[in-house]
Design a protein around this motif. Structure first.
Motif, short mmCIF file in Angstrom:
data_model
loop_
_atom_site.label_atom_id
_atom_site.label_comp_id
_atom_site.label_asym_id
_atom_site.label_seq_id
_atom_site.Cartn_x
_atom_site.Cartn_y
_atom_site.Cartn_z
N LEU A 48 0.81 -0.95 -0.03
CA LEU A 48 -0.04 -0.03 -0.18
C LEU A 48 0.88 1.28 0.10
N THR A 49 0.44 2.17 -0.96
CA THR A 49 1.57 3.40 -1.03
C THR A 49 0.59 4.79 -1.04
N ALA A 50 0.70 5.34 -0.01
CA ALA A 50 0.18 6.74 0.34
C ALA A 50 0.85 7.80 -0.36
N TRP A 58 -0.76 4.57 9.86
CA TRP A 58 -1.62 3.59 9.25
C TRP A 58 -2.59 2.90 10.47
N SER A 59 -3.65 2.60 10.30
CA SER A 59 -4.32 1.65 11.16
C SER A 59 -5.36 1.31 10.34
N PRO A 60 -5.92 -0.17 10.81
CA PRO A 60 -5.32 -0.95 12.04
C PRO A 60 -3.84 -1.51 11.64
N ALA A 61 -3.00 -1.47 12.66
CA ALA A 61 -1.64 -1.99 12.48
C ALA A 61 -1.54 -3.29 12.55
N ALA A 62 -2.40 -4.11 13.00
CA ALA A 62 -2.30 -5.40 13.32
C ALA A 62 -1.65 -6.29 12.03
N THR A 63 -2.19 -6.15 11.01
CA THR A 63 -2.07 -6.94 9.82
C THR A 63 -0.88 -6.02 8.88
N LEU A 64 -0.28 -5.08 9.29
CA LEU A 64 0.43 -4.23 8.70
C LEU A 64 2.06 -4.46 8.90
N SER A 65 3.30 -4.28 7.79
CA SER A 65 4.39 -4.47 8.28
C SER A 65 4.83 -3.28 9.29
N THR A 68 3.77 3.50 10.05
CA THR A 68 4.44 4.52 9.69
C THR A 68 4.94 4.51 8.43
N GLY A 69 5.40 5.65 7.50
CA GLY A 69 5.55 5.31 6.41
C GLY A 69 4.64 5.39 5.17
N SER A 70 5.12 5.99 3.86
CA SER A 70 4.43 6.14 2.74
C SER A 70 4.17 4.66 2.01
N VAL A 71 4.90 3.77 2.32
CA VAL A 71 4.77 2.41 1.77
C VAL A 71 4.58 1.45 3.00
N VAL A 84 -5.26 5.76 6.34
CA VAL A 84 -3.67 6.47 6.50
C VAL A 84 -3.97 8.11 6.58
N THR A 85 -3.40 8.34 7.70
CA THR A 85 -3.40 9.93 8.15
C THR A 85 -2.17 10.53 7.47
#
Length: 873
Positions: A48-50, A58-65, A68-71, A84-85
């Protein structure tokens, strides 16, 4: 409120003395954040790229690498929406991304066992599409159900897919060898048996089982009655095969012999055998031949013959006897009879007899028969002992029986009648009491009542008789009644003493004949009735006296309202009586006053002396009207309801505005403003009463969805609705759904001309809508593929966007860790060939970011995923 960082100066003054100071307002741009979405299989991940800000959370963070960060890398197990905020210093904005997760299929496949040369059905479940291999022994290489017919045991591999998500399982078809079965055949005579032996299998089943010693086993004994084909089913390890064999049956002959008896010294007998192919007869001394189906026998005495019949090797024997019979001597006896009588004929000397002619015989056979010929007749009788016959004759003599007739007649009581007999020589009459003599062909009869006589005639000892009747009719004594009537009435006149009657004058009678007649004269009249017993008559007279009947008329029918009265008048008679009198002013008189409470029929009887007549007058009382009506009602503007009234026969509603049927008891009503309706209820205009119903009209809410507009196919539009109540846009029936159903403000991106509906409901429950229609233009559009195959087959080798109405395209490709592996500012002609630093990338999902400018100068951005598929040519 500056749009950019600005320095402001302030000058302070005390009189003419001034000083200056400055102040800086720093303006930070609020970011516009965008982010791509993705689709993955369960167990995989997506990048995912912002874009549009400096920092991201980013949220929810449980299933993310990371959060924070654009990618970031997302690996959810189910479809998940991520937020993503983006922040530029203290200014923030938020966007959302959806990772759609398709479940990787779990496959379940059936296995099977088949016999060589037969097919088995295999099924698999758990996915949407399937691919089978190897496919050479399958009915199809795709589908959830296939038919397999391998020569040997075979294992198949199945790849199941749900979208782009796949899984693999295996299944096996075990193949058993089908046995080769053999069996012997046989030939037998009917009634015998044969042994049948099968080979080549483990177990055996025979059919048909009729005439077999058993239905199973390798050896059976068959005793069919006719040639039969048997089938034996052999089975080894569940696999079967069958073979058939024939047991040929030659019929053992059943002999049928025919022949006849012969008369001594007169004839020979033909003997016939049937049921076989060849025959041998014995003894043959008195036969014309010893072989063949037919022989001639001429024995001197009764002889039994034996015949051997053969069908091939199958034989049988039968015996027939030829009896030699004696020839009979027939003796007959005759008789004499009167014509019409019956006599006996007899014969002796034989065993059976046949007589002729048969037309006058009781039976054509027998030693004694009864004959009734009309004239003297010669009869022939043939006597037989077996087939041996002889003939004799006998005569039946017939004397004629006389045919007697006599005259008859009718007399009145006291008279005499001569009776004459015909047809014979001598006559005798009975009973003789009322006759002048009992013999002779003519006698005089004077009976006191009807009498039947018998006369017997005789000629040449043959007699016959007949009967004749003298009918005696009595002379009648006639009587009849008289009567009195009112004019227009009738009276029954009844006569007695005779058998039939004739009346005069008949003009005012219902009939001129009969025991009872109805007389209706207009004036006093004398009637004569003549009574008759046959031709014997007498008469009597009757008088009918007539008094004039009055003709009464009464007032025609009258109608009153309940509680009112009316006058009733009668005329045409001397006096009057009214009934019922309970609601009348008087029970007598030519005029009375009536005030009934219910419908009443009055009868007035007018009299002239004892003769009366009547008339009726109906007074109809209209019921007091009690109005039953609908309650007051209220509803929203533009709607309608039903109002009603009852209690009468005629209705009229006012005012007529908003009414469907002003002159019906039930009508639909839809006024535009609150209205009070008055209903007049009557009985066809009489006895009128009124009632009112108030119909309240609630106003509709006031809404505004905005003016109709137009946008390009790839743009979005903000809808904003207003009104005097809470409002909201709802999904169009056939158009694209809204992001927020029943929100007063929504963003839409229609792909074709679409109308959106704004809806509001006020406190009265009244609903109103307003539409805004969006015309979608197609000045520009862009198409971005979601997969490509860089395998140098000249088909879909390069990932490259396409579209129309575009001026320039800028494109970047990232791997799942956010590394930029491809970039171009000439995306109109240059695409990604799947390589990074000259090496073809592995099969995976990659992230693209595309910025483009339309021919009208609009700047747009798209992000998403591109799948690099297998590189197999």
């Amino acid at each position: 409120n500056p749009n950019t960082t600005t320095i402001y100066a302030v000058i302070g003054a005390n009189g003419s003395c001034t000083a200056t100071a400055s102040s800086t307002v720093n303006v930070t741009t609020t970011p516009t954040v965008s982010v791509n979405s993705a689709s993955i299989c369960s167990g995989s991940s997506a990048t995912l790229t912002a874009n549009g800000a400096t920092n991201y959370t980013w949220s929810p963070a449980a299933t993310l690498s990371g959060n924070t960060g654009s990618v970031v890398i997302a690996n959810p197990m189910v479809t998940t929406i991520y937020s993503v905020t983006g922040a530029n210093s203290s200014c923030t904005a938020t966007a959302s991304s959806t990772v759609n997760v398709t479940t990787t299929p779990t496959l379940s496949a059936s296995s099977a066992t088949a016999c060589s040369g037969t097919a088995a059905t295999l099924t698999v479940t758990g996915a949407a599409n399937y691919t089978w291999s190897p496919s050479s022994s399958l009915s199809s290489s795709t589908g959830s159900v296939v038919t397999a017919n391998p020569a040997l045991t075979q294992t198949y591999s199945i790849t199941g897919a749900v979208g782009t998500c796949t899984n693999v399982t295996t299944t096996t078809v075990n193949v058993n060898v089908t046995p080769t079965v053999s069996v012997n055949s046989a030939s037998i005579c009917s009634g015998s048996s044969a042994t049948l032996t099968a080979n080549g299998a483990t177990n055996y089943t025979w059919s048909p089982v009729t005439n077999l010693s058993t239905s199973t086993g390798s050896v059976v004994v068959a005793n069919p009655n006719a040639t039969t084909v048997y089938s034996v089913l052999g089975e080894t390890a569940g696999c079967t095969n069958s073979v058939s064999t024939t047991v040929s049956v030659t019929t053992t002959p059943t002999l049928n012999l025919t022949g006849s008896d012969i008369c001594f010294g007169q004839s020979s007998a033909t003997l016939t055998a049937a049921g076989a192919t060849n025959y041998i007869w014995s003894p043959s001394g008195s036969l014309n031949t010893a072989t063949g189906g037919t022989v001639i026998a001429s024995p001197a005495t009764t002889t039994s013959y034996s015949v051997l019949g053969a069908n091939g090797s199958c034989t049988n024997t039968a015996i027939i006897t030829v009896s030699v019979l004696p020839t009979p001597t027939v003796i007959t006896t005759g008789n004499t009879i009167c014509s019409g009588s019956t006599g006996s004929l007899s014969a002796t000397g034989a065993s059976s007899y046949t007589w002729s002619p048969t037309t006058t015989l009781s039976t054509p056979t027998g030693s004694v028969v009864q004959a009734n010929p009309s004239v003297t007749t010669l009869y022939t009788v043939i006597g037989a002992i077996g087939s041996c016959t002889n003939m004799a004759t006998v005569t039946m003599t017939v004397n004629i029986t006389p045919s007697i007739s006599a005259t008859s007649g009718t007399i009145c009581s006291g008279g005499t009648l001569n009776l004459t007999a015909f047809g014979a020589t001598n006559y005798t009459w009975s009973p003789a009491a009322s006759l002048n003599t009992s013999s002779g062909n003519v006698v005089a009869a004077n009976p006191g009542s009807t009498q039947t006589y018998t006369v017997v005639g005789e000629t040449a000892a043959c007699t016959n008789s007949t009967t004749t009747t003298v009918s005696v009719t009595s002379t009648p004594t006639v009587s009849v009644n008289s009567g009195s009537i009112c004019s227009g009435s009738s009276v029954n006149l009844t006569a007695n003493g005779a058998g039939s009657y004739f009346w005069t004058p008949s003009a005012t009678l219902n009939s001129s004949t009969g025991t009872v007649v109805s007389a209706s004269p207009n004036a006093t009249t004398t009637y004569t009735v003549i009574g008759a017993n046959g031709s014997c008559t007498n008469s009597a007279v009757a008088t009918v006296s007539v008094t004039t009947t009055p003709v009464v008329n009464a007032t025609p029918n009258a109608t009153i309202c309940s509680g009112s009265s009316t006058s009733l008048t009668a005329f045409g008679a001397a006096s009057y009586v009214w009934t019922p009198s309970g609601t009348l002013s008087s029970a007598t008189g030519s005029m009375v006053s009536a005030n009934p409470l219910v419908n009443t029929t009055y009868t007035v009887v007018g009299a002239n002396g004892s003769c009366t007549n009547s008339a009726v007058s109906n007074v109809i009382v209209l019921a007091d009207i009690t109005i039953s009506k609908a309650d007051n009602t209220a509803f929203c503007y533009g709607k309608s309801t039903i109002i009603y009234a009852s209690g009468g026969t005629t209705y009229h509603w006012a005012p007529p505005s908003g009414l469907a049927n002003p002159d019906y008891s039930v009508t639909a009503v839809s006024p535009s403003v609150t209205t009070i309706y008055t209903v007049s209820v009557s009985h066809a205009g009489s006895c009128v009463k009124t009632a009112t119903i108030e119909v309240t009209i609630y106003p509709l809410p006031i809404l505004n969805a905005g003016r109709d507009t137009s946008i390009n196919v790839d743009n979005t539009l903000a809808l904003y609705g207003t009104g005097d109540v809470e409002v909201g846009f709802r999904d169009p029936i056939n158009g694209p759904p809204l992001g927020c159903n029943f929100c007063y403000s929504v963003m839409v991106n229609p792909q074709e001309n679409t109308c959106y509906t704004l809806e509001g409901i006020n406190s009265y429950g009244c609903r109103n809508t307003d539409d805004i229609c969006v015309v979608v233009t197609k000045d520009w559009n862009i198409y971005i593929p979601n997969a490509f195959t860089p395998n140098t087959d000249q088909i879909n080798d390069v990932f490259m966007p396409a579209g129309y109405g575009l001026k320039e395209i800028h494109m970047m490709i990232f791997d799942r860790w956010g590394v930029c592996i491809f970039k171009t500012d000439d995306g109109m002609t240059v695409g990604w060939d799947g390589k990074y630093k000259g090496t073809l990338c592995k099969e995976d999902v990659y992230v693209y970011k595309i910025n483009f400018v339309t021919m009208s100068g609009e700047e747009k951005e798209r992000t998403g995923h591109i799948t690099l598929l297998p590189r197999i040519k």
